[in-house]
Design a protein around this motif. Structure first.
Motif, PDB file in Angstrom:
ATOM      1  N   GLY A  53      38.649  38.706  47.375  1.00 44.33           N
ATOM      2  CA  GLY A  53      38.799  37.495  46.584  1.00 44.33           C
ATOM      3  C   GLY A  53      38.991  37.770  45.101  1.00 44.33           C
ATOM      4  N   LEU A  54      38.318  38.793  44.594  1.00 42.43           N
ATOM      5  CA  LEU A  54      38.510  39.156  43.188  1.00 42.43           C
ATOM      6  C   LEU A  54      39.979  39.481  42.915  1.00 42.43           C
ATOM      7  CD1 LEU A  54      35.426  41.498  42.606  1.00 42.43           C
ATOM      8  CD2 LEU A  54      35.679  39.136  41.826  1.00 42.43           C
ATOM      9  N   GLU A  55      40.605  40.182  43.852  1.00 43.01           N
ATOM     10  CA  GLU A  55      42.020  40.535  43.698  1.00 43.01           C
ATOM     11  C   GLU A  55      42.893  39.286  43.781  1.00 43.01           C
ATOM     12  OE1 GLU A  55      43.194  43.435  42.916  1.00 43.01           O
ATOM     13  OE2 GLU A  55      41.384  44.672  43.186  1.00 43.01           O
ATOM     14  N   LYS A  56      42.643  38.438  44.764  1.00 42.52           N
ATOM     15  CA  LYS A  56      43.457  37.228  44.943  1.00 42.52           C
ATOM     16  C   LYS A  56      43.377  36.304  43.734  1.00 42.52           C
ATOM     17  CE  LYS A  56      43.186  37.021  50.007  1.00 42.52           C
ATOM     18  NZ  LYS A  56      42.682  36.241  51.162  1.00 42.52           N
ATOM     19  N   LEU A  57      42.200  36.263  43.126  1.00 40.38           N
ATOM     20  CA  LEU A  57      41.986  35.368  41.990  1.00 40.38           C
ATOM     21  C   LEU A  57      42.396  35.999  40.668  1.00 40.38           C
ATOM     22  CD1 LEU A  57      38.516  33.952  43.085  1.00 40.38           C
ATOM     23  CD2 LEU A  57      40.695  32.714  43.089  1.00 40.38           C
ATOM     24  N   GLY A  58      42.778  37.259  40.685  1.00 40.30           N
ATOM     25  CA  GLY A  58      43.228  37.933  39.471  1.00 40.30           C
ATOM     26  C   GLY A  58      42.126  38.269  38.498  1.00 40.30           C
ATOM     27  N   ILE A  59      40.904  38.491  39.010  1.00 37.54           N
ATOM     28  CA  ILE A  59      39.777  38.762  38.104  1.00 37.54           C
ATOM     29  C   ILE A  59      39.131  40.120  38.371  1.00 37.54           C
ATOM     30  CG2 ILE A  59      39.268  36.343  37.618  1.00 37.54           C
ATOM     31  CD1 ILE A  59      37.112  36.418  39.745  1.00 37.54           C
ATOM     32  N   ALA A  60      39.750  40.932  39.217  1.00 35.71           N
ATOM     33  CA  ALA A  60      39.221  42.279  39.443  1.00 35.71           C
ATOM     34  C   ALA A  60      39.336  43.079  38.159  1.00 35.71           C
ATOM     35  CB  ALA A  60      39.992  42.966  40.568  1.00 35.71           C
ATOM     36  N   GLY A  61      38.347  43.902  37.890  1.00 34.43           N
ATOM     37  CA  GLY A  61      38.379  44.738  36.699  1.00 34.43           C
ATOM     38  C   GLY A  61      37.675  44.148  35.499  1.00 34.43           C
ATOM     39  N   LEU A  62      37.262  42.891  35.568  1.00 33.40           N
ATOM     40  CA  LEU A  62      36.493  42.298  34.475  1.00 33.40           C
ATOM     41  C   LEU A  62      35.067  42.866  34.488  1.00 33.40           C
ATOM     42  CD1 LEU A  62      37.566  38.542  34.784  1.00 33.40           C
ATOM     43  CD2 LEU A  62      38.300  40.193  33.051  1.00 33.40           C
ATOM     44  N   PRO A  63      34.330  42.738  33.388  1.00 38.13           N
ATOM     45  CA  PRO A  63      32.924  43.177  33.394  1.00 38.13           C
ATOM     46  C   PRO A  63      32.177  42.558  34.570  1.00 38.13           C
ATOM     47  CG  PRO A  63      33.590  42.596  31.169  1.00 38.13           C
ATOM     48  CD  PRO A  63      34.720  42.196  32.064  1.00 38.13           C
ATOM     49  N   PRO A  64      31.263  43.280  35.196  1.00 39.99           N
ATOM     50  CA  PRO A  64      30.636  42.806  36.438  1.00 39.99           C
ATOM     51  C   PRO A  64      30.046  41.397  36.367  1.00 39.99           C
ATOM     52  CG  PRO A  64      30.102  45.096  36.087  1.00 39.99           C
ATOM     53  CD  PRO A  64      30.832  44.649  34.847  1.00 39.99           C
ATOM     54  N   ALA A  65      29.303  41.077  35.312  1.00 42.51           N
ATOM     55  CA  ALA A  65      28.691  39.753  35.221  1.00 42.51           C
ATOM     56  C   ALA A  65      29.754  38.662  35.150  1.00 42.51           C
ATOM     57  CB  ALA A  65      27.766  39.676  34.006  1.00 42.51           C
ATOM     58  N   VAL A  66      30.788  38.910  34.398  1.00 48.24           N
ATOM     59  CA  VAL A  66      31.868  37.938  34.231  1.00 48.24           C
ATOM     60  C   VAL A  66      32.659  37.798  35.526  1.00 48.24           C
ATOM     61  CG1 VAL A  66      34.009  37.445  32.973  1.00 48.24           C
ATOM     62  CG2 VAL A  66      32.006  38.326  31.751  1.00 48.24           C
ATOM     63  N   ALA A  67      32.991  38.931  36.158  1.00 46.92           N
ATOM     64  CA  ALA A  67      33.751  38.878  37.409  1.00 46.92           C
ATOM     65  C   ALA A  67      32.976  38.116  38.477  1.00 46.92           C
ATOM     66  CB  ALA A  67      34.065  40.296  37.886  1.00 46.92           C
ATOM     67  N   ALA A  68      31.665  38.387  38.593  1.00 49.98           N
ATOM     68  CA  ALA A  68      30.855  37.718  39.609  1.00 49.98           C
ATOM     69  C   ALA A  68      30.811  36.212  39.379  1.00 49.98           C
ATOM     70  CB  ALA A  68      29.443  38.300  39.612  1.00 49.98           C
ATOM     71  N   ALA A  69      30.546  35.805  38.141  1.00 55.06           N
ATOM     72  CA  ALA A  69      30.438  34.373  37.846  1.00 55.06           C
ATOM     73  C   ALA A  69      31.793  33.680  37.988  1.00 55.06           C
ATOM     74  CB  ALA A  69      29.876  34.172  36.444  1.00 55.06           C
TER      75      ALA A  69
END
Length: 334
Positions: A53-69
């Motif tokens: 899902g991180l890949e599909k949403l284009g948010i992979a690679g962000l800082p962990p806290a930010v990516a999770a939220a």
């Protein structure tokens, strides 16, 4: 009836089965077993959906806290869930689910104990750091709607040291999420997420919960007990929701309802009237079972209880007879 309205009706149908299953578990087996079930549902969902899902949403690679939220904000937004987001820093990001809570709709929230709702957080939120390879990431829950607080909320916080498992979820009810600014919230890339894709994803979001709880109930309680629990919830929910669902689908008869439901789920189906006044309904697939490896017969039997309950509400004298794996004869009442 539009396709979008039909997809919404299907989503509501399976959402109700999921919630009904949890409530049936609470009332028949107790809060501890229900919490175990919810934990397993959310841990499985996370294992299967989070990293892709991180890949599909284009948010992979962000800082962990930010990516999770951001994952929780965007994925729940797609699913039609009320959700808010505030990013304080690259190491701290808030998520909030204001009332009304999607997962426990209407008065059902009154039957959800603290530990059952907390199991959702233990199953998913507390494990995001592990999935991301950042053992310093934890989730701090600052409020739960089931306790009478104005929403489920909390924040992801990346510490400068690894957290032991027992510290990856903690509760701090004296804190409060800052005000939400929709204009500053993350947005889906419109080119990748047109309205039709979002509408289908909303239907799939609800169906995925039903698919997951079906598998986990059978795995946790066994085919006999788990299947009974699922089937009882299915029958009760279908009796309660048949009238409004049939209306939303524009179905005037029960065979029409079965065909319309199948089509709205993405399966072909047909109803053929018979000389004796009965009708034979045949489906060409079962969308809910797709993706389930080697489904136990108890799962299919529980799903069929949705049809049994719906027919009981439509005509309590009618009968439903399965004559093939995805074929039924419906005989009207005398």
């Amino acid at each position: 009836m539009t396709e979008s309205a039909a997809w919404d009706a299907v989503g509501d149908w399976y959402h109700s089965w999921f919630t009904g299953t949890v409530l049936t578990c609470v009332s028949r087996r107790g809060a501890r077993d229900a919490a175990d079930l919810v934990f397993r549902v959310f841990r499985r969902q996370q294992r299967e959906k989070f990293l892709p899902g991180l890949e599909k949403l284009g948010i992979a690679g962000l800082p962990p806290a930010v990516a999770a939220a951001r994952y929780h904000y965007l994925s729940n937004f797609i699913g039609g869930v009320g959700v808010e987001y505030v990013e304080e820093s690259p190491r701290k990001a808030w998520i909030r689910y204001p009332p009304p809570r999607w997962i426990w709709p209407g008065a059902t929230i009154c039957g959800i104990p603290f530990e059952v709702n907390a199991a959702m957080l233990r199953g998913w939120h507390a494990n995001n750091g592990v999935m991301l390879g950042c053992l310093g990431l934890g989730f701090v829950c600052t409020g739960q709607t089931v306790d009478g607080q104005p929403g489920l909320e909390g924040y992801y916080l990346e510490h400068d040291h690894d957290l032991p498992p027992e510290d990856r979820l903690r509760f701090a009810r004296g804190e409060r999420m800052p005000p939400f600014d929709p204009a500053a919230a993350p947005a889906l890339p419109s080119a990748d997420w047109p309205a039709e894709r979002i509408a289908k994803a909303k239907r799939g979001y609800a169906m995925e919960y039903a698919r997951t709880v079906m598998q986990e109930a059978v795995a946790l309680f066994g085919p006999m007990e788990g299947g009974h629990l699922l089937g009882l919830a299915a029958r009760l929910v279908a009796m309660q929701h048949y009238a409004e669902t049939a209306k939303a689908l524009g179905a005037a008869t029960f065979p029409d309802f079965m065909v319309a439901m199948a089509a709205a789920e993405g399966d072909a189906a047909e109803a053929v009237p018979q000389p004796d006044g009965s009708a034979i309904v045949t489906r060409r697939g079962c969308a809910l079972m797709r993706g389930v490896a080697d489904p136990h017969p108890a799962m299919m039997a529980a799903w069929e209880e949705l049809l049994v309950g719906a027919l009981a509400a439509a005509d309590r004298f009618a009968t439903l007879e399965r004559i093939a794996p995805l074929e039924w004869r419906i005989r009207p009442g005398e």
